[in-house]
Each structure stands twice: as structure tokens, then as C-alpha cells.
Design a protein around this motif. Structure first.
Motif, PDB file in Angstrom:
ATOM      1  N   PRO A 157      38.879  56.348  36.611  1.00  0.00           N
ATOM      2  CA  PRO A 157      38.965  56.258  38.075  1.00  0.00           C
ATOM      3  C   PRO A 157      37.889  55.349  38.656  1.00  0.00           C
ATOM      4  O   PRO A 157      36.720  55.409  38.268  1.00  0.00           O
ATOM      5  N   GLY A 158      38.287  54.481  39.561  1.00  0.00           N
ATOM      6  CA  GLY A 158      37.348  53.566  40.191  1.00  0.00           C
ATOM      7  C   GLY A 158      37.391  52.174  39.605  1.00  0.00           C
ATOM      8  O   GLY A 158      36.920  51.221  40.224  1.00  0.00           O
ATOM      9  N   VAL A 159      37.957  52.014  38.411  1.00  0.00           N
ATOM     10  CA  VAL A 159      38.014  50.694  37.780  1.00  0.00           C
ATOM     11  C   VAL A 159      39.001  49.796  38.519  1.00  0.00           C
ATOM     12  O   VAL A 159      38.733  48.627  38.773  1.00  0.00           O
ATOM     13  N   SER A 160      40.172  50.316  38.856  1.00  0.00           N
ATOM     14  CA  SER A 160      41.264  49.610  39.516  1.00  0.00           C
ATOM     15  C   SER A 160      42.201  48.988  38.497  1.00  0.00           C
ATOM     16  O   SER A 160      41.809  48.079  37.750  1.00  0.00           O
ATOM     17  N   ARG A 161      43.440  49.463  38.511  1.00  0.00           N
ATOM     18  CA  ARG A 161      44.464  48.916  37.622  1.00  0.00           C
ATOM     19  C   ARG A 161      44.692  47.448  37.925  1.00  0.00           C
ATOM     20  O   ARG A 161      44.825  46.614  37.031  1.00  0.00           O
ATOM     21  N   SER A 162      44.717  47.129  39.219  1.00  0.00           N
ATOM     22  CA  SER A 162      44.917  45.747  39.627  1.00  0.00           C
ATOM     23  C   SER A 162      43.795  44.847  39.119  1.00  0.00           C
ATOM     24  O   SER A 162      44.040  43.787  38.545  1.00  0.00           O
ATOM     25  N   ALA A 163      42.543  45.278  39.314  1.00  0.00           N
ATOM     26  CA  ALA A 163      41.401  44.472  38.871  1.00  0.00           C
ATOM     27  C   ALA A 163      41.424  44.269  37.360  1.00  0.00           C
ATOM     28  O   ALA A 163      41.230  43.155  36.869  1.00  0.00           O
ATOM     29  N   ALA A 164      41.654  45.350  36.615  1.00  0.00           N
ATOM     30  CA  ALA A 164      41.630  45.261  35.152  1.00  0.00           C
ATOM     31  C   ALA A 164      42.702  44.320  34.625  1.00  0.00           C
ATOM     32  O   ALA A 164      42.445  43.479  33.747  1.00  0.00           O
ATOM     33  N   SER A 165      43.917  44.440  35.145  1.00  0.00           N
ATOM     34  CA  SER A 165      45.004  43.598  34.645  1.00  0.00           C
ATOM     35  C   SER A 165      44.869  42.147  35.113  1.00  0.00           C
ATOM     36  O   SER A 165      45.233  41.218  34.386  1.00  0.00           O
ATOM     37  N   ILE A 166      44.322  41.926  36.319  1.00  0.00           N
ATOM     38  CA  ILE A 166      44.091  40.554  36.780  1.00  0.00           C
ATOM     39  C   ILE A 166      43.016  39.883  35.934  1.00  0.00           C
ATOM     40  O   ILE A 166      43.164  38.729  35.512  1.00  0.00           O
ATOM     41  N   ILE A 167      41.921  40.611  35.664  1.00  0.00           N
ATOM     42  CA  ILE A 167      40.872  40.068  34.797  1.00  0.00           C
ATOM     43  C   ILE A 167      41.446  39.773  33.413  1.00  0.00           C
ATOM     44  O   ILE A 167      41.168  38.722  32.814  1.00  0.00           O
ATOM     45  N   GLY A 168      42.268  40.689  32.902  1.00  0.00           N
ATOM     46  CA  GLY A 168      42.901  40.466  31.605  1.00  0.00           C
ATOM     47  C   GLY A 168      43.796  39.249  31.616  1.00  0.00           C
ATOM     48  O   GLY A 168      43.804  38.458  30.661  1.00  0.00           O
TER      49      GLY A 168
END
Length: 278
Positions: A157-168
């Protein structure tokens, strides 16, 4: 949970689901501030209103999901990329479901994740500034899978699915716009699976009785109304948020979102330390 509280949570879901600032984190913060008791329906609601956000992507990009014959018909390679990309989240989400649920009740986890993720977003445009993948069709199956692995990090929680997948996606040489759009597309099967699992497969303990999610929603008129209104609100707000995010991203990048996360994470850590949020 009152109807007003449900609407506020749904607005937060719609705004934050596709922005790299963590929808789950913001819903946890809002629930804490509003003093919403962590009952089974509350936990279920915060997952189930993703249906509205999912539908927003399908409506905005309906030609990508359902192209006409004149446009070449169904692009099976596109669907296969989404299936490959969602596999890591499905497997690990199923294996660690209970541990994830425990983390969902921790504002401290959210605060640290928001704070740390903010620093990553400050420098992401510098780290990945030579993209070679400029359309969704150019995304290979291995790139889709690796992006899906990055998405798994967002189970914290707090990481952000959007942020993680965009960075990936950017790490896999996608432009920031294509990484964002592929993140949206990948959200559809990922969030749909999580939502459907919560509604029809997962067992929730309500008043000492095990029930399925849909049974809890239908258990009272208030729950049913909150669920319906929440999804409608999340759908409308998510459409606005997605349009804003893509336009903003093209012009300015991620730095503002990074600073926002750092400020919110820092304030939240202070509030937890002072005992304002437990």
C-alpha cells in the motif's frame, strides 16, 4: 460508512487510481481522517469501486479494446500482452492475499511508500530518457511480462500500481506516454481479477459469519446504494483524471507527482508519530 463517505472515497479512487500517487494509500488516509470503522464492507468497498475505474479505461480506449472490422478487427496480440502482463500480479496476489489485507490497515506503510516513491519519480525522466518503444504495438511479450513484474510491487500500500507499472514500462524503453497508456490497459485485467475475486471467491467474516463479497453488498439497502453510487462516481472522476494525466505527462513529466508524494508521505508520517492517525 455513510453515503457521503462512500462518495468521498469514490472521488479519491477516481482521481488517484491512474495517477502515480497511490489510490489505496489515499483511501486509507481518508478513511482514517473520517473515522470510518474498518469493517468487512469498508474493506470490500475500497476494492469493489475499482469496477467504475476499470470501465473508464474501457470507455476511453474502446477502439483499442474493441476495434471495428474497418480498423482491422480484434487485435489478439494486444490481449495476449495483457494476459502475459497480468500473470505475476494474479499469482502473487492470490498467494499473499491475507498479508496484503493486513498491510492495508497500516498508515505507516502507506506513508513510507509514498515518501520513498516520490524520490523515484523526481528522477525517473532522467533515468529512462532514451525510449525506443513509441506505440503499444511495439511492446513485445517479454516487455509486457517484465512490466507486469514491476506492477507486483504495488501490492505494498502506498506504492501505486500506476507508478510501479509506468516505471516498469519506461525501464523497458517505452515513452512515458505509452508506459502510462499500457499501465491503464494492464489495470483492466489486474483490477478486474482483484475485484471479482473479492466479490465472488474470497470469504469475508461479517458478524462471525463467512460470506462472499456480493452477499455483504446485498445484505442491506445502504450497502447496495453505497456500492452503486461509489462505482458511478469513480467512473466519471476516473475519465476526467485519465484525460488530465495524459495531457499533463506529455508536457511536464513526473516531477510534480514526486514532490506531492514526498510532502504527503512526510505529513502522514508526522501525523502517525503524533498519534493523530493510528
Amino acid at each position: 460508512m455513510s453515503i457521503i463517505q462512500a462518495i468521498i472515497i469514490a472521488i479519491i479512487e477516481g482521481i488517484t487510481e491512474y495517477l502515480p500517487i497511490s489510490s489505496t494509500g489515499h483511501m486509507i488516509i481518508a478513511s482514517s481522517f473520517m473515522g470510518i470503522e474498518k469493517q468487512e464492507f469498508t474493506k470490500l468497498f475500497e476494492v469493489a469501486i475499482q469496477l467504475g475505474a476499470i470501465l473508464a479505461v474501457v470507455v476511453l480506449y474502446w477502439r483499442k479494446f474493441f476495434p471495428t472490422r474497418a480498423e482491422g478487427g480484434i487485435n489478439w496480440k494486444f490481449y495476449l500482452k495483457l494476459i502475459i502482463g497480468v500473470i505475476p500480479a494474479l499469482v502473487l496476489g492470490y498467494l499473499f492475499s491475507d498479508k496484503i489485507d493486513a498491510l492495508l490497515e497500516s498508515p505507516t506503510t502507506v506513508a513510507v511508500s509514498l515518501f520513498a516513491g516520490g524520490f523515484v519519480l523526481l528522477f525517473i525522466d532522467r533515468l529512462f530518457n532514451h525510449p525506443t518503444v513509441k506505440t503499444v504495438d511495439q511492446i513485445s511479450y517479454p516487455k509486457a511480462f517484465i512490466t507486469g513484474i514491476w506492477q507486483v510491487i504495488a501490492m505494498i500500500p502506498g506504492v501505486s500500481r500506476s507508478a510501479a507499472s509506468i516505471i516498469g514500462g519506461m525501464q523497458q524503453k517505452m515513452t512515458r506516454e505509452i508506459a502510462a497508456e499500457f499501465s491503464f490497459f494492464l489495470a483492466v485485467p489486474t483490477m478486474a481479477a482483484a475485484t471479482l475475486y473479492s466479490l465472488f471467491l474470497k470469504k469475508w467474516t461479517q458478524s462471525g459469519i463467512e460470506q462472499k463479497g456480493y452477499q455483504i453488498i446485498l445484505a442491506s439497502k445502504e450497502n447496495t446504494i453505497a456500492f452503486a453510487i461509489g462505482n458511478i462516481v469513480a467512473f466519471v472522476v476516473a475519465i476526467i483524471a485519465i484525460k488530465f494525466f495524459i495531457d499533463y505527462l506529455k508536457k511536464y513529466g513526473f516531477k510534480a507527482f514526486g514532490w506531492y508524494r514526498i510532502i504527503v508521505g512526510g505529513v502522514l508520517l508526522l501525523l502517525v508519530y503524533k498519534g493523530v492517525i493510528s
